[in-house]
Design a protein around this motif. Structure first.
Motif, PDB file in Angstrom:
ATOM      1  N   LEU A  28       0.828  -1.222   0.000  1.00  0.00           N
ATOM      2  CA  LEU A  28       0.000   0.000   0.000  1.00  0.00           C
ATOM      3  C   LEU A  28       0.854   1.261   0.000  1.00  0.00           C
ATOM      4  O   LEU A  28       0.376   2.339  -0.356  1.00  0.00           O
ATOM      5  CB  LEU A  28      -0.951  -0.004   1.206  1.00  0.00           C
ATOM      6  CG  LEU A  28      -2.033  -1.089   1.190  1.00  0.00           C
ATOM      7  CD1 LEU A  28      -2.897  -1.017   2.440  1.00  0.00           C
ATOM      8  CD2 LEU A  28      -2.914  -0.988  -0.068  1.00  0.00           C
ATOM      9  N   LYS A  33      -0.285   1.374  -5.975  1.00  0.00           N
ATOM     10  CA  LYS A  33      -0.478   0.443  -4.863  1.00  0.00           C
ATOM     11  C   LYS A  33      -0.730  -0.977  -5.381  1.00  0.00           C
ATOM     12  O   LYS A  33      -1.375  -1.149  -6.418  1.00  0.00           O
ATOM     13  CB  LYS A  33      -1.682   0.900  -4.027  1.00  0.00           C
ATOM     14  CG  LYS A  33      -1.475   2.237  -3.325  1.00  0.00           C
ATOM     15  CD  LYS A  33      -2.724   2.624  -2.561  1.00  0.00           C
ATOM     16  CE  LYS A  33      -2.519   3.789  -1.623  1.00  0.00           C
ATOM     17  NZ  LYS A  33      -2.105   5.058  -2.237  1.00  0.00           N
ATOM     18  N   ILE A 278      -5.802  -0.147  -6.298  1.00  0.00           N
ATOM     19  CA  ILE A 278      -4.868  -1.140  -5.749  1.00  0.00           C
ATOM     20  C   ILE A 278      -4.880  -2.269  -6.773  1.00  0.00           C
ATOM     21  O   ILE A 278      -5.936  -2.841  -7.068  1.00  0.00           O
ATOM     22  CB  ILE A 278      -5.342  -1.712  -4.397  1.00  0.00           C
ATOM     23  CG1 ILE A 278      -5.771  -0.613  -3.437  1.00  0.00           C
ATOM     24  CG2 ILE A 278      -4.248  -2.587  -3.794  1.00  0.00           C
ATOM     25  CD1 ILE A 278      -6.408  -1.167  -2.139  1.00  0.00           C
TER      26      ILE A 278
END
Ligand code: AVI
Length: 322
Positions: A28, A33, A278
């Motif tokens: 993260l 990410k 992400i």
């Protein structure tokens, strides 16, 4: 339980927890990410993955099963009599049972991380195949391990179905194939399932199904972080996204932030912009030739390969090369 064993098990458990915590915090903190896909598979994630394999849009499992069933006798003919079949990431043994039913196999070594599930499956298999020696190994199959000594003299056949190799980055895929060759030794064979490149219209729905099961599978990673690492991800503030990156021959899965937000976990804060993602998984797709070139560079030569009638998926028989 013996105290030393209990101690060792809880230490192993702590190591898993520490690896998870470290990988999540590092992932993260990266730009963009990232989170490693191996953490999808807690109990809930494994259950969701089982559901994915039965979805109408998810063609890989169905296609591979049809190849294994249709070609069972040809596959059996390539397996030396009395061989040990070593499966990497064995799950419910569904595909192995087809091979075990068709070939003359003396021993089966399923390797899987989930000890409880593995041992339960092994017990049922022993009832169904009373003459088969079953040696389950509860381990992370991506790490090197030694085969049980009584099997070392048997001819070895590796089994790695499901196109799980596609979830490795290309360099890691070569390293892993080389490692399998090291574990199985000289004269080994390998049966491996590999997903094929195809039209985006078929690929994307397989990873973004209409029932939303893959979305739940992807979001469960955030739920797992909340549960196990005390994170405060708001799952409704992230959207599942699957896209085909044609230049890199891969499906990418992402979790995209719907708004500017800050997530806290393990005493750290991670800021997200609207639309920031992400990246949670790559699933590489191959041509037959591209996969065979990769296998070759890892010390395997292609003996033969089969595809289903629609050429969606392939199963390769490889032999260790000199
Ligand atoms: C386990 N692996 C081969 C699956 C795949 O197709 O890459 C994982 C998966 N991710 C989303 N759906 C299925």
């Amino acid at each position: 339980m013996d105290l030393q064993i209990a101690d060792r098990l809880s230490t192993q458990h702590d190591h898993h927890d520490q690896d998870f915590a470290r990988d999540v915090v590092q992932g993260l903190a990266r730009q963009p990410k990232r989170l490693p896909p191996k953490y999808f598979y807690d109990a809930r994630g494994s259950d969701l993955f089982e559901q994915i394999t039965k979805l109408p849009e998810y063609y890989p499992t169905r296609s591979e099963l049809s190849i294994l069933r249709d070609r069972a006798s040809e596959i059996a003919a390539l397996i030396p009599r009395g061989a040990a079949l070593v499966e990497f990431g064995a799950g419910a043994f569904t595909k192995a049972r087809i091979v075990l039913g068709a070939a003359n196999i003396a021993a089966y070594v399923p390797v899987d991380i989930s000890a409880e599930f593995l041992n339960a499956q092994a017990r049922t298999l022993r009832c169904d195949f009373p003459r088969l020696e079953v040696h389950p190994i509860a381990a992370d199959f991506t790490a090197p391990f030694a085969l049980p000594p009584p099997l070392r003299t048997l001819p070895k056949v590796g089994f790695f179905p499901g196109s799980t190799l596609g979830n490795f980055e290309p360099d890691d895929a070569v390293r892993f194939l080389r490692q399998i060759r090291g574990i199985l030794g000289e004269d080994a064979r390998l049966l491996i399932g590999i997903d094929l490149e195809k039209d985006e219209q078929l690929l994307v729905p397989a990873y973004d199904d209409s029932a939303g099961v893959t979305a739940r599978f992807n979001l469960n990673l955030l739920a797992r972080i909340n549960r196990e690492l005390g994170g405060d991800f708001d799952l409704s503030a992230f959207t599942h996204r699957a896209l085909y990156n044609e230049a890199r021959h891969r499906i990418e899965m992402h979790l995209v932030s719907r708004k500017p937000q800050t997530v806290r976990l393990l005493g750290q804060r991670f800021a997200f912009r609207t639309g920031e993602s992400i990246h949670t998984e790559n699933s590489y797709k191959f041509s037959l030739e591209r996969f065979q070139a990769i296998a070759h560079s890892a010390g395997w030569r292609s003996q033969t390969c089969w595809t289903d009638a629609a050429r969606l998926f392939s199963v390769h028989a490889l032999a260790a090369s000199g």
